[in-house]
Design an enzyme around this catalytic site. Structure first.
Site, PDB file in Angstrom:
ATOM      1  N   LYS A  55      47.061  52.879  32.518  1.00  0.00           N
ATOM      2  CA  LYS A  55      46.989  54.187  33.177  1.00  0.00           C
ATOM      3  C   LYS A  55      47.514  55.278  32.245  1.00  0.00           C
ATOM      4  CE  LYS A  55      47.485  51.927  37.654  1.00  0.00           C
ATOM      5  NZ  LYS A  55      48.410  51.408  38.657  1.00  0.00           N
ATOM      6  N   GLU A  79      48.272  43.315  41.252  1.00  0.00           N
ATOM      7  CA  GLU A  79      47.012  42.920  40.618  1.00  0.00           C
ATOM      8  C   GLU A  79      46.761  41.443  40.880  1.00  0.00           C
ATOM      9  OE1 GLU A  79      44.980  45.148  38.910  1.00  0.00           O
ATOM     10  OE2 GLU A  79      46.434  46.473  39.831  1.00  0.00           O
ATOM     11  N   THR A  90      40.243  44.241  48.436  1.00  0.00           N
ATOM     12  CA  THR A  90      41.006  45.153  49.306  1.00  0.00           C
ATOM     13  C   THR A  90      40.414  46.566  49.292  1.00  0.00           C
ATOM     14  OG1 THR A  90      42.914  43.902  48.537  1.00  0.00           O
ATOM     15  CG2 THR A  90      43.379  45.870  49.815  1.00  0.00           C
ATOM     16  N   GLY A 127      47.155  50.008  47.155  1.00  0.00           N
ATOM     17  CA  GLY A 127      46.753  49.643  48.509  1.00  0.00           C
ATOM     18  C   GLY A 127      45.324  50.085  48.767  1.00  0.00           C
ATOM     19  N   GLU A 186      38.992  58.578  39.350  1.00  0.00           N
ATOM     20  CA  GLU A 186      40.264  59.065  39.924  1.00  0.00           C
ATOM     21  C   GLU A 186      41.172  57.924  40.367  1.00  0.00           C
ATOM     22  OE1 GLU A 186      42.874  61.258  40.165  1.00  0.00           O
ATOM     23  OE2 GLU A 186      41.251  62.709  40.407  1.00  0.00           O
ATOM     24  N   LYS A 209      41.184  50.646  35.532  1.00  0.00           N
ATOM     25  CA  LYS A 209      41.952  51.213  34.413  1.00  0.00           C
ATOM     26  C   LYS A 209      41.869  50.374  33.154  1.00  0.00           C
ATOM     27  CE  LYS A 209      44.427  48.914  37.492  1.00  0.00           C
ATOM     28  NZ  LYS A 209      44.681  48.931  38.906  1.00  0.00           N
ATOM     29  N   ASP A 236      49.667  47.237  33.376  1.00  0.00           N
ATOM     30  CA  ASP A 236      48.932  48.109  34.295  1.00  0.00           C
ATOM     31  C   ASP A 236      49.349  49.569  34.098  1.00  0.00           C
ATOM     32  OD1 ASP A 236      47.324  48.408  36.939  1.00  0.00           O
ATOM     33  OD2 ASP A 236      49.254  49.319  37.409  1.00  0.00           O
ATOM     34  N   ILE A 274      46.680  59.697  44.117  1.00  0.00           N
ATOM     35  CA  ILE A 274      47.103  61.013  43.585  1.00  0.00           C
ATOM     36  C   ILE A 274      45.981  61.596  42.725  1.00  0.00           C
ATOM     37  CG2 ILE A 274      48.778  62.220  42.125  1.00  0.00           C
ATOM     38  CD1 ILE A 274      50.805  60.058  42.744  1.00  0.00           C
TER      39      ILE A 274
HETATM   40  N1  HSE Z   1      48.729  46.825  41.026  1.00  0.00           N
HETATM   41  C1  HSE Z   1      48.660  48.246  40.999  1.00  0.00           C
HETATM   42  C2  HSE Z   1      49.993  48.800  41.442  1.00  0.00           C
HETATM   43  C3  HSE Z   1      47.554  48.721  41.908  1.00  0.00           C
HETATM   44  O1  HSE Z   1      50.854  48.026  41.857  1.00  0.00           O
HETATM   45  O2  HSE Z   1      50.192  49.993  41.378  1.00  0.00           O
HETATM   46  C4  HSE Z   1      47.050  50.072  41.574  1.00  0.00           C
HETATM   47  O3  HSE Z   1      46.569  50.158  40.275  1.00  0.00           O
END
Ligand code: HSE
Length: 437
Positions: free
Chosen positions: A207, A192, A14, A304, A131, A107, A203, A138
């Site tokens: 981050k 993901e 994507t 996205g 980033e 990440k 996830d 962001i």
């Molecule tokens: N799967 C992640 C989310 C995508 O839903 O935020 C961005 O890291």
């Protein structure tokens, strides 16, 4: 105009496809703003002959991203494959070892190998930009690395998983089931490849680990994060939170305490009138408290293709504008060798308010017993209510909801364990932490 910056892109999912499309469509604009053209010269993905809706026929094709990192005629290796090890790690390492700049949205890779990769980049005089790895579009990495230099940060927290926020928002607004909302998030390309990573909080944890390092100058400590996902959150919790003036969000929080740094990811009740409570759907938000600046809140698209590609593009543009041989901003905000060891503050010492939902047998003395167990553990209650006069099941059981004033997590755990021994509890107690912006 200076020579073109030649980039190789590994991963045409994507985000990769969105990036190729933008680089093709905005070539002239980018050449003007960056002072040189940005040219894709090589790509690598798992399957060559898939219709992706983009023309990649003029780029050198590599079946293996590591070979591309080692051999392609490129200046920048863009890693958009994902995964903490395997090809992603091997190819980024190979690219940096060759002195190529690297841009990655990965990440998991950074949470696991970020310090070693930053060290390698510094040794090679290469840039390692990421980033897109945190909060999608962001620009929080740039803010921490550059704009907030000299500030001491006491707390950084945020909604950093679009999938979870999308699910919680849809459940609340549409009364839909968890499963239906997850399926929609997957269909829309937010989740993901393995959605358990989203809904179980990994996830967000990856981050958060990166943000903690940039905010506090400590080594990345992804394994030291207290982790709870959203799979246990029910419509009952969401409705009870709403009745009490709260909304439920999956937050990642890193906070300086007297005993160390607390890193935690868990469903959290935030006051409904706070700005972060209004952040809906796939939108992310990162808030921080800095001593010179004060409070900062950044809100924007967190997942996205286009939003993530926008952040990747910004990283590529920074490289295009950088002067060869000039001093570079260290990837992790300070040289990797100067990061301090991470000292964990134990979760049982966490202080805050708690929401506790109990399903209990409907008999005399239950209220009094719950209040007593709380008092014995020195927990001050803000409220205790029998949430509904209606029984929650055919056995006639009732729901009791407690909200505590600020208290220690250890006390809450002990009080709940004591209540569990009393014999009137039905099912598992639900405990949700409250966070005040
Ligand atoms: N799967 C992640 C989310 C995508 O839903 O935020 C961005 O890291």
């Amino acid at each position: 105009m200076a020579d073109a910056l030649k980039i190789g892109i590994a991963g045409l999912g994507t985000v990769g496809v969105a990036l190729v499309r933008i680089l093709q469509n905005r070539a002239n604009q980018l050449a003007v703003t960056c002072g040189r053209p940005i040219t894709i010269t090589a790509v690598s993905a798992r399957t060559r002959d898939r219709d992706r809706g983009i023309d990649i026929s003029t780029y050198s094709w590599f079946d293996d991203p590591v070979t591309m990192a080692k051999d392609a005629d490129i200046d920048v290796f863009v890693e958009l494959m994902g995964g903490e090890g395997g090809s992603a790690h091997a190819s980024v390492e190979a690219a940096l070892a060759r002195g190529l700049h690297v841009v990655t949205a990965n990440k998991a890779l950074l949470a696991r190998h970020g310090v070693a990769l930053a060290r390698l980049a510094e040794e090679q005089g290469a840039l390692l930009n990421f980033e897109a790895a945190v909060a999608g579009g962001i620009p929080v990495i740039k803010a921490l690395r550059e704009s907030l230099t000299g500030n001491n940060i006491s707390r950084i927290y945020g909604i950093m998983n679009g999938t979870c926020n999308y699910i919680l928002t849809r459940m609340e607004k549409e009364g839909l089931s968890f499963e239906a909302c997850l399926a929609e998030a997957q269909r829309l390309g937010y989740a993901e490849a393995e959605p358990a990573f989203d809904i179980e909080g990994n996830d967000t944890a990856h981050k958060l680990a990166i943000l903690t390092t940039l905010a506090f100058g400590t080594e990345i400590a992804a394994d030291e994060i207290y982790l709870e996902g959203i799979t246990n959150i029910t419509i009952e919790d969401i409705n009870a939170a709403a009745d009490l003036g709260y909304r439920i969000k999956l937050l990642g929080v890193a906070q300086k305490t007297e005993t160390g740094i607390e890193q935690r990811v868990h469903p959290t009740m935030v006051p409904r009138d706070s700005v972060i409570a209004q952040v809906d759907g796939v939108t992310n938000a990162v808030a921080l408290e800095a001593d010179i600046l004060g409070e900062l809140l950044m809100v924007g698209p967190g997942a996205g293709g286009d939003a993530t590609a926008s952040a990747v593009l910004g990283d590529i543009a920074d490289i295009a504008k950088s002067q060869p041989g000039a001093q570079t901003v260290p990837s992790l905000g300070r040289p990797a060798a100067l990061l301090s060891p991470y000292k964990r503050a134990e979760m049982r010492s966490h202080e805050g308010g708690y929401f506790i939902r109990l399903t209990v047998e409907d008999r005399t003395g239950v209220f009094a017993s719950i209040a007593t167990r709380m008092a014995e553990n020195r927990i001050s209650l803000e409220s205790i209510v029998q949430h509904s006069k209606e029984p929650v099941n055919s056995a006639g059981d009732k729901t009791i909801i407690l909200v505590t004033h600020a208290t220690m997590e250890e006390s809450v755990r002990q009080a709940v364990a004591a209540i569990q021994k009393e014999g009137y509890l039905r099912g598992e107690p639900q405990v949700i932490r409250i966070e005040r912006p």
